[in-house]
Structure formats: structure tokens, C-alpha cells
Design a protein around this motif. Structure first.
Motif, PDB file in Angstrom:
ATOM      1  N   UNK A  45     -86.396  51.574   7.060  1.00  0.00           N
ATOM      2  CA  UNK A  45     -85.490  52.719   6.071  1.00  0.00           C
ATOM      3  C   UNK A  45     -83.612  51.447   6.383  1.00  0.00           C
ATOM      4  N   UNK A  46     -84.052  50.965   7.497  1.00  0.00           N
ATOM      5  CA  UNK A  46     -82.992  49.674   8.110  1.00  0.00           C
ATOM      6  C   UNK A  46     -83.001  48.370   7.226  1.00  0.00           C
ATOM      7  N   UNK A  52     -80.653  45.410   2.583  1.00  0.00           N
ATOM      8  CA  UNK A  52     -80.800  45.276   1.143  1.00  0.00           C
ATOM      9  C   UNK A  52     -80.079  45.651   0.808  1.00  0.00           C
ATOM     10  N   UNK A  53     -79.639  46.919   0.284  1.00  0.00           N
ATOM     11  CA  UNK A  53     -78.158  47.543  -0.386  1.00  0.00           C
ATOM     12  C   UNK A  53     -76.965  47.137   0.060  1.00  0.00           C
ATOM     13  N   UNK A  97     -71.832  50.618   0.008  1.00  0.00           N
ATOM     14  CA  UNK A  97     -71.678  50.914   1.378  1.00  0.00           C
ATOM     15  C   UNK A  97     -71.658  52.640   0.853  1.00  0.00           C
ATOM     16  N   UNK A  98     -71.841  53.072   2.539  1.00  0.00           N
ATOM     17  CA  UNK A  98     -72.413  53.020   3.387  1.00  0.00           C
ATOM     18  C   UNK A  98     -73.853  52.579   3.286  1.00  0.00           C
ATOM     19  N   UNK A  99     -73.826  51.400   3.876  1.00  0.00           N
ATOM     20  CA  UNK A  99     -75.839  50.929   3.418  1.00  0.00           C
ATOM     21  C   UNK A  99     -77.079  52.438   3.696  1.00  0.00           C
ATOM     22  N   UNK A 100     -76.558  52.290   5.204  1.00  0.00           N
ATOM     23  CA  UNK A 100     -77.465  53.118   6.031  1.00  0.00           C
ATOM     24  C   UNK A 100     -77.510  54.736   5.179  1.00  0.00           C
ATOM     25  N   UNK A 101     -76.027  54.806   4.418  1.00  0.00           N
ATOM     26  CA  UNK A 101     -76.266  56.467   3.383  1.00  0.00           C
ATOM     27  C   UNK A 101     -76.941  56.063   2.725  1.00  0.00           C
ATOM     28  N   UNK A 102     -76.948  54.434   1.421  1.00  0.00           N
ATOM     29  CA  UNK A 102     -77.404  54.802   0.193  1.00  0.00           C
ATOM     30  C   UNK A 102     -78.702  54.472   0.631  1.00  0.00           C
ATOM     31  N   UNK A 142     -78.463  45.884  -9.385  1.00  0.00           N
ATOM     32  CA  UNK A 142     -79.300  43.951  -8.753  1.00  0.00           C
ATOM     33  C   UNK A 142     -80.802  43.601 -10.117  1.00  0.00           C
ATOM     34  N   UNK A 143     -80.722  44.086 -10.996  1.00  0.00           N
ATOM     35  CA  UNK A 143     -81.367  43.829 -12.310  1.00  0.00           C
ATOM     36  C   UNK A 143     -81.010  42.842 -13.727  1.00  0.00           C
ATOM     37  N   UNK A 144     -79.223  43.570 -13.823  1.00  0.00           N
ATOM     38  CA  UNK A 144     -78.741  43.097 -15.317  1.00  0.00           C
ATOM     39  C   UNK A 144     -78.995  42.012 -16.039  1.00  0.00           C
TER      40      UNK A 144
END
Length: 174
Positions: free
Chosen positions: A36-37, A42-43, A49-54, A93-95
Motif C-alpha cells: 500500500x505504501x 504512485x498515486x 492527495x493525500x496519497x495514502x488515503x487515496x 494516468x491513461x488519457x
């Protein structure tokens, strides 16, 4: 086996396949590779933001949505989980990478295809071989209602999340 049973079998295989893909992605985000870290890093690199929550939110959405599809339980909400996560993946990420998944950065064909399957499963429903049918709620959740839930909650939830939590990184001059 009659036509109705063939359709129920096809829907069972289809929703279990899509559900398994979502489960695998969610589980991999938590326990695979960088755990998860790593997913949070990556997120964060994509501006979430916040990346860990996301990272937790996306991973749990994929796991719960995948499980709902496999079980055929509250199927439009499982479809909404697919639509929502694939909408976010497309936007952040992909568009910009073109259509084909094999292009550098991975194109958007894969996330588009998965997103469409979530929409279709929401509208068509899980078939008779499902918990929705066993609980006698399937008829209430298919058609326009299921389509509205899968697309509305999926795209609407993704739009709210992006508006509140996505801060795209500044483009590099390089």
C-alpha cells in the motif's frame, strides 16, 4: 439448457471475471509489489492527495466492488465501483497516452473496456444466479435504475474525488 439458463451462465461468468479482475487489482495494490505504501507513492506522483488515503480508497473500492460483482449482490453498485475507479484511472494516468494499452505509459483501451463493463453490468444486472435474485431485489436494480446507479455513482463519485483530491503535477519543461 434453455436460452434463459445460457444467459444466466454467461452473466455469471462475465461478472465473476470482471469481479476477479477488480479484486486482483485491489489486493495487489495493498499486498503486492510495493504494498500500500508503494501504491500511495504512485498515486502521489500522479497528484492524488493525500496519497495514502487515496491508495486505500481505490484499493478498497476495487475489492468491495469486485466482491459485489462476484456475488451478484447490489450489482449496480459493483458496476459503479468499476466505472468510478476506471474513470479516475483514465483521467489521472491513461488519457494522454493514446488508445492502445501497449503504447508507452499505457493507453486507455483497457480502462475504457472495464468501465463499459461496469456500466453494462449495472444496467443488465447479474442474472438469476445471483444474490440479487435470491434476495428478490434484482428486478428493482436493473434497467434505467441500474444504469443510473452504475454511471451516476461511478462518474459522479469520480468527478467529486478528482475535484477534491487531484492536483496534477506541473508539466516538466524537458
Amino acid at each position: 439448457m434453455g436460452d434463459a439458463e445460457a444467459i444466466d451462465l454467461a452473466l455469471l461468468v462475465f461478472r465473476c471475471g470482471i469481479g476477479a479482475v477488480m479484486l486482483a487489482h485491489g489486493i495487489n495494490h495493498i499486498w503486492g509489489g510495493g504494498k500500500i505504501e508503494g501504491t500511495a507513492g504512485w498515486f502521489g506522483s500522479m497528484g492524488m492527495r493525500p496519497p495514502l488515503v487515496q491508495a486505500w480508497l481505490a484499493s478498497l473500492t476495487e475489492i468491495v466492488g469486485g466482491a459485489l460483482l462476484v456475488l451478484g449482490l447490489l450489482t449496480p453498485f459493483g458496476g459503479a465501483a468499476v466505472v468510478g475507479t476506471m474513470t479516475v484511472a483514465f483521467v489521472i494516468n491513461h488519457r494522454g497516452n493514446g488508445f492502445f494499452i501497449f503504447r508507452p505509459g499505457e493507453g486507455w483501451e483497457y480502462v475504457m473496456t472495464l468501465g463499459l463493463t461496469g456500466m453494462v453490468l449495472g444496467a443488465v444486472g447479474p442474472g438469476s444466479w445471483s444474490l440479487d435474485d435470491a434476495l428478490d431485489i434484482r428486478a428493482d436494480l436493473i434497467g434505467w435504475t441500474g444504469l443510473a446507479i452504475s454511471v451516476g455513482a461511478g462518474v459522479g463519485g469520480a468527478a467529486l474525488l478528482l475535484a477534491a483530491c487531484w492536483r496534477p503535477p506541473a508539466a516538466s519543461d524537458g
